[in-house]
Design a protein around this motif. Structure first.
Motif, mmCIF file in Angstrom:
data_model
loop_
_atom_site.group_PDB
_atom_site.id
_atom_site.type_symbol
_atom_site.label_atom_id
_atom_site.label_comp_id
_atom_site.label_asym_id
_atom_site.label_seq_id
_atom_site.Cartn_x
_atom_site.Cartn_y
_atom_site.Cartn_z
ATOM 1 N N GLU B 39 41.630 -101.901 -23.928
ATOM 2 C CA GLU B 39 40.783 -101.778 -22.748
ATOM 3 C C GLU B 39 39.719 -102.867 -22.642
ATOM 4 O OE1 GLU B 39 39.677 -97.450 -22.688
ATOM 5 O OE2 GLU B 39 40.920 -97.705 -20.917
ATOM 6 N N ASP B 75 45.161 -108.325 -24.463
ATOM 7 C CA ASP B 75 44.667 -108.732 -23.161
ATOM 8 C C ASP B 75 45.873 -108.845 -22.241
ATOM 9 O OD1 ASP B 75 42.268 -110.580 -21.782
ATOM 10 O OD2 ASP B 75 44.309 -111.125 -21.223
ATOM 11 N N ALA B 76 45.868 -108.090 -21.167
ATOM 12 C CA ALA B 76 47.058 -108.014 -20.319
ATOM 13 C C ALA B 76 47.422 -109.371 -19.724
ATOM 14 C CB ALA B 76 46.848 -106.987 -19.215
ATOM 15 N N LEU B 80 50.887 -111.305 -20.356
ATOM 16 C CA LEU B 80 51.817 -111.669 -19.289
ATOM 17 C C LEU B 80 52.164 -113.152 -19.359
ATOM 18 C CD1 LEU B 80 53.447 -110.964 -16.792
ATOM 19 C CD2 LEU B 80 51.426 -111.351 -15.405
ATOM 20 N N ALA B 102 47.681 -115.048 -9.037
ATOM 21 C CA ALA B 102 48.908 -114.265 -9.154
ATOM 22 C C ALA B 102 48.934 -113.447 -10.446
ATOM 23 C CB ALA B 102 50.132 -115.165 -9.096
ATOM 24 N N ASP B 104 46.273 -112.432 -12.173
ATOM 25 C CA ASP B 104 45.304 -111.374 -11.921
ATOM 26 C C ASP B 104 45.944 -110.256 -11.125
ATOM 27 O OD1 ASP B 104 42.902 -111.637 -12.999
ATOM 28 O OD2 ASP B 104 41.844 -112.240 -11.174
ATOM 29 N N PHE B 105 46.636 -110.669 -10.109
ATOM 30 C CA PHE B 105 47.279 -109.713 -9.225
ATOM 31 C C PHE B 105 48.257 -108.848 -9.996
ATOM 32 C CE2 PHE B 105 50.910 -108.472 -6.690
ATOM 33 C CZ PHE B 105 50.318 -107.818 -5.626
ATOM 34 N N ALA B 106 49.113 -109.522 -10.755
ATOM 35 C CA ALA B 106 50.169 -108.783 -11.457
ATOM 36 C C ALA B 106 49.588 -107.871 -12.525
ATOM 37 C CB ALA B 106 51.165 -109.759 -12.078
ATOM 38 N N THR B 108 46.384 -106.676 -12.696
ATOM 39 C CA THR B 108 45.328 -105.749 -12.309
ATOM 40 C C THR B 108 45.741 -104.834 -11.187
ATOM 41 O OG1 THR B 108 43.818 -107.521 -12.828
ATOM 42 C CG2 THR B 108 42.885 -105.599 -11.800
ATOM 43 N N ILE B 109 46.280 -105.443 -10.143
ATOM 44 C CA ILE B 109 46.587 -104.648 -8.962
ATOM 45 C C ILE B 109 47.941 -103.972 -9.079
ATOM 46 C CG2 ILE B 109 47.251 -104.845 -6.559
ATOM 47 C CD1 ILE B 109 44.532 -104.941 -6.295
ATOM 48 N N ALA B 110 48.941 -104.740 -9.466
ATOM 49 C CA ALA B 110 50.278 -104.171 -9.464
ATOM 50 C C ALA B 110 50.288 -102.994 -10.436
ATOM 51 C CB ALA B 110 51.293 -105.216 -9.872
ATOM 52 N N PRO B 111 50.428 -101.790 -9.921
ATOM 53 C CA PRO B 111 50.246 -100.604 -10.750
ATOM 54 C C PRO B 111 51.289 -100.540 -11.852
ATOM 55 C CG PRO B 111 50.385 -100.062 -8.414
ATOM 56 C CD PRO B 111 50.814 -101.478 -8.551
ATOM 57 N N VAL B 113 52.108 -102.354 -14.191
ATOM 58 C CA VAL B 113 52.530 -103.583 -14.871
ATOM 59 C C VAL B 113 51.627 -103.861 -16.070
ATOM 60 C CG1 VAL B 113 52.727 -106.076 -14.665
ATOM 61 C CG2 VAL B 113 53.572 -104.602 -12.841
ATOM 62 N N ARG B 114 50.342 -103.680 -15.828
ATOM 63 C CA ARG B 114 49.378 -103.883 -16.887
ATOM 64 C C ARG B 114 49.683 -102.971 -18.081
ATOM 65 N NH1 ARG B 114 44.217 -105.360 -16.583
ATOM 66 N NH2 ARG B 114 43.035 -104.766 -18.398
#
Lengths: 508, 321
Positions: B39, B75-76, B80, B102, B104-106, B108-111, B113-114
């Protein structure tokens, strides 16, 4: 991701006790000031944030404010006590709370998915709204994205403020993994949703689907290609559809996030950092204080929950323990002299010589019914000096393992808290109410003294952690809230907390 | 003991401390364990009083008997990028992706995936082997997200299945679930003997079971010594005030009489706490899981405290065949 390096921890331990206590945080003037429009309670998990927010709400309402409390994840019974266990995402009046000048309390529990849905419904025409709500990417985003909760809490705060029905809003903040995520979340989500990347993703949809693809720059096709490979093409398709449908709303997200952020910086807002008097919680609190200052957010002060006190502070831990030992010895002498003629005193186990660990005692014995039938039997073993001496790591007495405690037990067998060793006394114990011998009284009194010694050690420890915080942030006003023995789950309990918040215990 | 030990719990219950103590306990007698955090809080570094952990496995402690504890802050984003590098030989393009947001997007946002990336890294460490075929780590202990999010976090398959139906992320999710749902994994929940954490623990266990994830133990943390029981307090608050006052004086406590009331107040508070704890134990009994109990460490968990907790865990059976 915010990487956080713990702040300096070079508080002069030696100065403990010799420091000024720092300014006192007075809660009532904040609640009574009509200029106070928003109170934000923040703090790490498990320090009593939600209870503090609810107690402030009750108290403010009963002092004549029209208050709404926005809670994030209240304990079930606390929610029930305020009548907000029904999740409908709108504030409800709390029965039984009334104040002068039309003082009222309303409360609500945040439903993040519903809040997100409502934004969509409010800002898109019905057909488009439906398309968004049914999009699989949207569904995951609104239900699960770490950060959605923080964002939606801020969104809801903005909405409540805009309705202007309440003159005070008390906000509980989400139990974030890193404590101040709720400050970052709006910016983060905002910058995603109207950021460069989303714009690129939207490009094909905007210029007319497939026909537009050839105008895309190399970077874009490489990127969608890679992400498509990684996530599966259909995923990216969902995202693109979602983004296209959300297009009209993006500006709004950013604007509202910025507006809420500015609202938090305004003079009508008061941040309260909530903590418990423990090392980790106060370290986190110090970080909050620094972070709020960096963001230009108005900090009102620190609420230090669950602080212990004693009506007998004049009696030190050392003295109390020495007195308890005197009583033990006196008892053994008495016994030796045959004065009591009783054989039920477990001298072997109550003598101060027997080593034991704190871990032995609570886990050791199932409480038995005869516990209740015996009078006083303080367990000396649990209060042996080494038990609680700070960070003493030498307690490795496997040999003293009592009962089943040395073996992993199933909770089914752990029984109750049962540390009290009454087995030695229960046989010959008088029934409650029967005459109690001198020895019983001595044993009981020794127990009371040991309990007090333990309490004084807790007090000293709490004072040290607090002093460490004060040394780092002498400017931060502090209020201490005396510990309650149990959880709070009714209005009376909330009133009691409110009372304690406003009349901090005197710690001279 | 399962190879992957996942430690969750409500905020404030000390799950990071318990995870660290468990890693130490499992490393005792020459074993090697990896303690991972997911985390980005740098809780492990704080606990072991070291510099912030980089994205790299690093030895942070030596266990009794020559064992070693390694630590890793996953660290995600880095996971990645590594992943893309491994599969697509991206090189500089990875940096370009990052610049565009991108990555960051993948992450953090893309549920989901992280979560796949984080659990995937832990599972990879579980499966990693030396040349001679022995596992690199005997055990991997994860300081996981709190109880409220743990099922969702571990159940990445469901999360990702609806979104990424094909492709490497999908495959990765499948592989991860293979480990997480097997007996190689055990999920422990840390609690205190207080109402909210206990309720959350009971709810969490039900959720984990419903998702088919292997629940390990309940760890009751910060157990305080019980000094007096209720019966003692009842007796005390009866008609013995004078006798107690006399006893105080005879024991050499100055002004003994005036202290009787405050001392009895403290005893009454203590008894109430004991009673509440008893009620919470009854709730935990209903969960029907084996329990570890750890004592309250006064000054918070420092390194000496961690070793003490680790010994306590050993004593209660951790590391025994």
């Amino acid at each position: 991701m915010t990487e956080r390096i713990p702040g300096p921890e070079k508080a002069p331990d030696g100065a403990a006790g010799g420091l000024d206590a720092g300014p006192a945080l007075e809660i009532d003037p904040i609640l009574d000031d009509r200029g106070t429009r928003i109170i934000v309670c923040c703090g790490s998990g498990g320090v009593g944030k939600t209870t503090t927010a609810a107690a402030l709400g009750v108290r403010a309402a009963e002092r004549g404010r029209r208050v709404v409390v926005l809670t994030i994840d209240p304990a079930r019974r606390l929610a029930q006590s305020m009548g907000i266990d029904a999740l409908d995402n709108t504030p409800r009046r709390v029965d039984g709370v009334k104040g002068p000048d039309g003082g009222e309390l309303h409360a609500m529990m945040l439903d993040m998915k519903r809040t997100f849905d409502e934004i969509v419904e409010a800002h898109a025409e019905p057909a488009r709204a439906r398309a968004i709500l049914e999009n699989p990417f949207y569904q995951s985003l609104s239900a699960g994205f770490a950060g959605t909760q923080e964002y939606m809490a801020m969104e809801k705060l903005g909405q409540l403020r805009a309705r202007d029905e309440w003159d005070l809003i008390v906000v509980d903040t989400p139990p974030s993994r890193s404590a101040l995520d709720f400050l970052d979340a709006p910016k983060r989500l905002g910058s995603f949703l109207d950021g460069k990347f989303i714009k690129l993703l939207m490009a094909p949809a905007k210029v007319g689907g497939r026909a537009g693809m050839k105008f895309l720059n190399v970077g874009m096709s490489m990127m969608t290609g890679t992400l498509g490979k990684l996530l599966g093409g259909q995923f990216l398709g969902d995202v693109q559809t979602f983004v296209a449908a959300m297009d009209t709303m993006f500006g709004g997200f950013r604007t509202r996030a910025d507006a809420t952020y500015r609202l938090l910086q305004a003079p009508g807002t008061a941040f309260l950092v909530v903590a418990a008097p423990e090392r980790d919680a106060l370290r986190e609190a110090a970080y909050f204080v620094e972070r709020l200052a960096a963001e230009g957010m108005p900090l009102a002060g620190l609420v230090l929950n669950r602080v212990h006190g004693s009506g007998a502070e004049g009696l030190s831990a050392e003295r109390a323990r020495a007195a308890a030992e005197n009583l033990d010895e006196g008892r053994m002498v008495d016994q030796g002299a045959g004065k009591t003629g009783r054989s039920d005193v477990p001298a072997a186990s109550s003598g101060p010589s027997r080593p034991a660990t704190a871990a032995d005692s609570p886990s050791a014995r199932p409480a038995s019914a005869d516990t209740a039938a015996s009078p006083a039997a303080p367990t000396a073993e649990a209060t042996d000096e080494r038990t609680t001496s700070d960070s003493d790591s030498e307690n490795d007495h496997t040999s003293s393992a009592t009962g089943a405690s040395g073996v992993p037990r199933t909770s089914g067998t752990s029984g109750a808290s049962g540390a009290l060793d009454t087995s030695g006394t229960s046989g010959a114990s008088p029934a409650p109410g029967a005459d109690v011998t001198e020895a019983d009284v001595a044993r009981l009194t020794a127990g009371l003294l040991r309990l007090h010694a333990e309490r004084m050690r807790v007090l000293a420890r709490e004072q040290r952690t607090r002093d460490r915080f004060t040394a780092l942030h002498p400017e931060v006003p502090v209020t201490e809230v005396a510990a309650l023995p149990g959880d709070v789950h009714d209005l009376a309990g909330l009133r009691a907390v409110g009372e304690r918040l406003s009349s901090p215990r005197d710690r001279s | 003991m399962s190879r992957l030990q996942v430690v969750s719990g409500k905020g404030g219950t000390g799950k990071t401390t318990v995870a660290a103590a468990l890693a130490l306990a499992l490393a005792t007698e020459g074993k090697r364990t990896l303690l991972v955090e997911v985390e980005g809080r740098q809780g492990i570094a704080q606990l072991f009083e070291t510099e912030a952990l980089p994205y790299e496995e690093r030895k942070i402690a030596v266990a009794p008997g020559g064992g070693e504890v390694y630590a890793l802050a996953i660290d995600a984003e880095r996971a990645l990028l590594d992943y893309l590098q491994m599969f697509y030989k991206l090189g500089g393009a990875g940096r370009a992706l990052k610049k565009l947001g991108a990555i960051d997007f993948a992450t953090t946002i893309a549920p989901g995936v992280r979560d796949v990336l984080l659990t995937g890294k832990a599972c990879e460490a579980v499966r990693r082997r030396e040349r001679d075929g022995r596992p690199v780590y005997d055990h991997v202990v994860m300081d996981a997200p709190p109880t409220g999010r743990i099922t969702r976090f571990l159940n990445v398959n469901d999360e990702v299945a609806g979104l990424a139906r094909i492709g490497p992320i999908h495959n990765q999710a499948q592989a991860v679930m293979g480990v997480l749902k097997s007996p190689e994994t055990a999920v422990h929940l840390v609690t205190l003997l207080e109402e909210m954490p206990v309720q959350e623990t009971a709810d969490g266990v039900a959720e984990l079971r419903a998702a088919g994830l292997p629940v390990g133990r309940v760890v009751v943390n910060m157990v305080r010594p019980q000094v007096l029981d209720e019966a003692a307090v009842r007796a005390a608050s009866g008609d013995h005030r004078e006798a107690i006052a006399r006893a105080l004086v005879s024991a050499g406590v100055p002004g003994g009489g005036a202290l009787v009331e405050p001392l009895l107040d403290e005893a009454a508070e203590h008894a109430r706490r004991v009673e509440l704890e008893r009620a919470q134990r009854a709730v935990l009994d209903g969960v029907g899981l084996p329990v570890y109990e750890l004592p309250y460490l006064g000054e918070g968990a420092d390194i000496a405290g961690l070793y003490r907790l680790a010994r306590e865990l050993r004593r209660q059976g951790v590391g025994a065949a």
